[in-house]
Design a protein around this motif. Structure first.
Motif, PDB file in Angstrom:
ATOM      1  N   CYS A   1      31.279  45.432  45.019  1.00  0.00           N
ATOM      2  CA  CYS A   1      31.031  44.057  44.587  1.00  0.00           C
ATOM      3  C   CYS A   1      29.990  44.050  43.472  1.00  0.00           C
ATOM      4  O   CYS A   1      28.936  44.668  43.597  1.00  0.00           O
ATOM      5  CB  CYS A   1      30.560  43.227  45.769  1.00  0.00           C
ATOM      6  SG  CYS A   1      30.038  41.564  45.305  1.00  0.00           S
TER       7      CYS A   1
ATOM      8  N   CYS B   1      26.681  41.732  45.087  1.00  0.00           N
ATOM      9  CA  CYS B   1      25.808  42.234  46.160  1.00  0.00           C
ATOM     10  C   CYS B   1      25.847  43.758  46.257  1.00  0.00           C
ATOM     11  O   CYS B   1      25.115  44.331  47.059  1.00  0.00           O
ATOM     12  CB  CYS B   1      26.185  41.602  47.497  1.00  0.00           C
ATOM     13  SG  CYS B   1      27.776  42.153  48.152  1.00  0.00           S
TER      14      CYS B   1
ATOM     15  N   CYS C   1      33.105  40.755  46.392  1.00  0.00           N
ATOM     16  CA  CYS C   1      33.580  40.788  47.768  1.00  0.00           C
ATOM     17  C   CYS C   1      33.881  39.355  48.218  1.00  0.00           C
ATOM     18  O   CYS C   1      33.501  38.392  47.563  1.00  0.00           O
ATOM     19  CB  CYS C   1      32.551  41.460  48.684  1.00  0.00           C
ATOM     20  SG  CYS C   1      31.072  40.469  48.970  1.00  0.00           S
TER      21      CYS C   1
ATOM     22  N   CYS D   1      30.797  36.939  48.663  1.00  0.00           N
ATOM     23  CA  CYS D   1      30.213  36.462  47.411  1.00  0.00           C
ATOM     24  C   CYS D   1      31.157  35.459  46.739  1.00  0.00           C
ATOM     25  O   CYS D   1      30.727  34.426  46.265  1.00  0.00           O
ATOM     26  CB  CYS D   1      29.944  37.620  46.480  1.00  0.00           C
ATOM     27  SG  CYS D   1      28.566  38.649  47.025  1.00  0.00           S
TER      28      CYS D   1
END
Ligand SMILES: [Zn+2]
Length: 61
Positions: free
Chosen positions: A31, A34, A52, A55
């Motif tokens: 991701c 994050c 992801c 998020c």
């Protein structure tokens, strides 16, 4: 398949391009927000996904 505007297509192409660059760098499936792993199930559906699920949902809500 739903009709895509040219702009949507360009965004998708850029995401695919970025995913290929991530692949080359050994970061594919990570991701971009994050830095956590993106689930394989998600990548199978949306291989160019930059974020992801958690998020992505955060951005949309
Ligand atoms: Zn994330």
């Amino acid at each position: 398949m739903a009709q895509m505007s040219r702009q949507q297509l360009e965004i998708r192409l850029k995401q695919i391009d970025a995913s290929l660059a991530q692949w080359d760098a050994g970061n594919y499936g990570i991701c971009r927000h994050c830095k956590g792993p993106i689930r394989v199930e998600r990548l199978e559906i949306l291989p160019e996904a930059p974020f992801c699920m958690a998020c992505q949902e955060g951005f949309e809500s």
